[in-house]
Design a protein around this motif. Structure first.
Motif, mmCIF file in Angstrom:
data_model
loop_
_atom_site.group_PDB
_atom_site.id
_atom_site.type_symbol
_atom_site.label_atom_id
_atom_site.label_comp_id
_atom_site.label_asym_id
_atom_site.label_seq_id
_atom_site.Cartn_x
_atom_site.Cartn_y
_atom_site.Cartn_z
ATOM 1 N N ALA A 377 0.673 -1.333 0.043
ATOM 2 C CA ALA A 377 0.001 -0.056 -0.113
ATOM 3 C C ALA A 377 0.988 1.168 0.018
ATOM 4 N N ALA A 378 1.833 1.023 0.770
ATOM 5 C CA ALA A 378 2.676 2.405 0.707
ATOM 6 C C ALA A 378 3.646 2.534 -0.757
ATOM 7 N N LEU A 379 3.734 1.667 -1.205
ATOM 8 C CA LEU A 379 4.433 1.651 -2.537
ATOM 9 C C LEU A 379 3.334 2.386 -3.389
ATOM 10 N N VAL A 380 2.203 1.815 -3.422
ATOM 11 C CA VAL A 380 0.914 2.584 -4.255
ATOM 12 C C VAL A 380 0.685 3.936 -4.154
ATOM 13 N N LEU A 381 0.887 4.247 -2.738
ATOM 14 C CA LEU A 381 0.819 5.897 -2.333
ATOM 15 C C LEU A 381 1.872 6.455 -2.861
ATOM 16 N N ALA A 382 3.246 6.024 -2.859
ATOM 17 C CA ALA A 382 4.335 6.670 -3.402
ATOM 18 C C ALA A 382 4.184 7.051 -4.802
ATOM 19 N N GLY A 383 3.817 5.914 -5.346
ATOM 20 C CA GLY A 383 3.447 5.888 -6.973
ATOM 21 C C GLY A 383 2.399 6.992 -7.496
ATOM 22 N N LEU A 384 1.319 7.436 -6.379
ATOM 23 C CA LEU A 384 0.431 8.231 -6.874
ATOM 24 C C LEU A 384 0.921 9.717 -6.801
ATOM 25 N N VAL A 385 2.089 9.982 -6.204
ATOM 26 C CA VAL A 385 2.779 11.377 -6.067
ATOM 27 C C VAL A 385 4.264 11.435 -6.843
ATOM 28 N N ALA A 386 4.817 10.161 -7.375
ATOM 29 C CA ALA A 386 6.086 10.081 -7.888
ATOM 30 C C ALA A 386 5.903 10.612 -9.525
ATOM 31 N N GLU A 387 6.875 11.134 -9.961
ATOM 32 C CA GLU A 387 6.970 11.657 -11.023
ATOM 33 C C GLU A 387 7.059 10.434 -12.180
ATOM 34 N N GLY A 388 6.246 10.396 -13.072
ATOM 35 C CA GLY A 388 6.473 9.471 -14.192
ATOM 36 C C GLY A 388 5.682 7.894 -13.675
ATOM 37 N N LYS A 389 6.157 6.846 -14.303
ATOM 38 C CA LYS A 389 5.558 5.708 -14.199
ATOM 39 C C LYS A 389 6.104 4.924 -13.050
ATOM 40 N N THR A 390 5.237 4.206 -12.160
ATOM 41 C CA THR A 390 5.620 3.330 -11.060
ATOM 42 C C THR A 390 4.865 1.927 -11.429
ATOM 43 N N GLU A 391 5.686 0.954 -11.365
ATOM 44 C CA GLU A 391 5.247 -0.416 -11.559
ATOM 45 C C GLU A 391 5.482 -1.264 -10.160
ATOM 46 N N VAL A 392 4.198 -1.741 -9.648
ATOM 47 C CA VAL A 392 4.465 -2.319 -8.415
ATOM 48 C C VAL A 392 4.469 -3.845 -8.509
ATOM 49 N N TYR A 393 5.372 -4.945 -8.330
ATOM 50 C CA TYR A 393 5.309 -6.143 -8.579
ATOM 51 C C TYR A 393 4.992 -6.885 -7.419
ATOM 52 N N ARG A 394 4.453 -7.943 -7.544
ATOM 53 C CA ARG A 394 3.897 -8.960 -6.424
ATOM 54 C C ARG A 394 2.618 -8.252 -5.645
ATOM 55 N N VAL A 395 1.801 -7.893 -6.572
ATOM 56 C CA VAL A 395 0.540 -7.339 -5.760
ATOM 57 C C VAL A 395 -0.228 -8.263 -5.090
ATOM 58 N N TYR A 396 0.054 -9.680 -5.137
ATOM 59 C CA TYR A 396 -0.825 -10.591 -4.675
ATOM 60 C C TYR A 396 -0.773 -10.350 -2.983
ATOM 61 N N HIS A 397 0.275 -9.558 -2.618
ATOM 62 C CA HIS A 397 0.232 -9.172 -1.314
ATOM 63 C C HIS A 397 -0.874 -8.190 -0.830
ATOM 64 N N LEU A 398 -0.959 -7.162 -1.860
ATOM 65 C CA LEU A 398 -1.954 -6.042 -1.796
ATOM 66 C C LEU A 398 -3.193 -6.711 -1.709
ATOM 67 N N ASP A 399 -3.249 -7.787 -2.635
ATOM 68 C CA ASP A 399 -4.838 -8.528 -2.734
ATOM 69 C C ASP A 399 -5.328 -9.186 -1.672
#
Ligand code: UD1
Length: 421
Positions: A377-399
């Protein structure tokens, strides 16, 4: 395997509706084993952990199904008291079938859950509680084997550990004690809202419990419990995560089905950070500011700041000018997200159990690896404000813990999607 792809930089605006609490639903589903007849639980989030619990209940001999947020459980007269390694190893909360099995059948055999990436997670407090109720406990071939002589006997016990109280140990022992002979007193009980939700569920089934939500819970054993209908409370960690998403993006978000009175520690920290918050009985409106202020946070048992919000708090601090400090008092090694946030340009220095965060002006999108549920979840939040594209792998944790996070965020205006790797 899926990944989440985010293009950062959008301010979030609009309404989001919370799902039911995963951490309430799991022990409550286990508690349904305490009656023979049917229990119907509504507002259950459609998550991987819930599916795992359904499989586990079936392995124990109960009939269990899940459709449209409703779980129907019919335990029946006979239960199989063995919780197999394959299921317990994928979800630690499986351990909370120990209490109900012991209470119903006088025998439980549950695979030892073992450690996980957020650190060592012992179950000594669960076992101490069952022993206090008269159960004999052995660990054999990787399984906890618990047996009650004829029946469990109520007793007075202290359930505090090195890091304070335990949420699932309190719930587990409470579930065993409701059918024990006589009175049980649990001192140093966990006060988390999920313990209160479980107590409310058990009381509706016919249990006699008082003091839930305080460190002293009293239980008067009863002979039998009956199946009921029950609705799970909303998820306070999901709520906190959307509060942070709004705050970090400088957005304006109305969170519906929120229970603000369960969020005081998180609200307090966001107010210190300069975020504007309006609250009503079951909503929270979060308005972010262009400039956030640094704060210090220590995770503590409820009503302290939750360890399950620590990673998300760190993402916010990473973009807050100045120096912030996080002290992790529940799981001293729960810092797997630090290195990934640093890969996105954060400046976080680790001196476990403390992280020192030097806020940076901007994060830059990067491929990152989720290590556990809240870290994702923290990585998704960081991705929302980061410049450009963020890819979060292993999202089965998020699920395991967030229902449709990409859908909810994109309805608030985020550019986010799920892709097959
Ligand atoms: C629950 C939550 C989890 C959350 C945690 C702390 C569920 C399904 N999970 O986990 O999301 O992060 O509370 O709020 O509800 N401890 C012992 N001995 C024990 C049990 C725990 O020493 O027998 C220690 C743990 O190592 C930890 C602390 O107590 O340091 C709190 O853990 P606990 O409250 O038990 O966590 P869980 O109930 O497993």
């Amino acid at each position: 395997m899926d990944k989440i792809v985010i293009t950062g930089g959008r301010r979030l605006n609009g309404d989001v509706v919370l799902s039911g609490s995963k951490n309430s639903a799991l022990p409550i589903m286990a508690a349904a084993l305490l009656a023979e007849d049917t229990t119907v639980i509504s507002n259950v989030p459609n998550l991987r952990d819930i599916q795992t619990m359904i499989k586990l209940l079936r392995a124990l001999g109960a009939k269990a199904s899940f459709e449209d947020g409703r779980v129907v459980i019919k335990p029946g007269k006979e239960l199989n008291p063995v919780a197999p390694y394959k299921l317990v190893s994928t979800m630690r909360a499986s351990v909370c079938v120990l209490g109900p099995l012991l209470a119903r059948t006088g025998h439980a055999q549950v695979s030892m859950p073992g450690g996980c990436v957020i650190g060592a997670r012992p179950i000594d407090l669960h076992l101490k509680g069952f022993e206090a109720l008269g159960a004999r406990i052995k660990v054999e071939h990787g399984y906890v084997v618990a047996r009650a002589q004829k029946f469990l006997r109520g007793s007075e016990m202290y359930l505090g550990g090195a890091f304070g109280s335990s949420v699932l140990a309190t719930g587990n022992v409470m579930m065993a004690a409701v059918l024990a002979r006589g009175k049980t007193i649990i001192e140093s009980a966990a006060c988390e809202p999920e313990v209160v939700d479980l107590a409310n569920f058990l009381k509706k089934m016919g249990a006699k419990i008082s003091g839930e939500g305080s460190p002293r819970i009293e239980i008067e054993g009863v002979k039998k419990l009956h199946g009921i209908e029950y609705a799970i409370v909303s998820d306070r960690i999901e709520c906190g995560t959307y509060m942070f998403a709004a705050a970090m993006t400088g957005g304006d978000v109305m969170i519906k089905q929120a229970l603000p009175s369960n969020q005081n520690a998180v609200i307090d920290k966001l107010l210190q950070s300069g975020v504007r918050i309006d609250k009503g009985k079951n909503f929270l409106r979060i308005r972010g500011r262009a400039r956030l202020k640094p704060t210090d946070v220590t995770t503590l048992p409820y009503p302290g700041f939750p360890t399950d919000m620590q990673a998300q708090m760190m993402a916010l601090m990473a973009i807050t000018p100045g120096i912030s400090v996080i002290t992790e008092k529940i799981y001293p090694d729960r810092f797997m997200h630090v290195s990934e946030l640093n890969r996105m340009g954060a400046k976080i220095y680790l001196e476990s159990p403390r992280a020192i965060i030097h806020g940076v002006k901007r994060l830059s999108g990067a491929p990152v690896m989720a290590s556990d549920l809240r870290a994702s979840a923290a990585l998704v939040l960081a991705g929302l404000v980061a410049e450009g594209k963020t890819e979060v792998y292993r999202v089965y944790h998020l699920d395991r813990g967030y229902f449709n996070m990409e859908g909810k965020l994109s309805s608030l205006g985020a550019v986010i999607k799920r892709e097959r790797e």
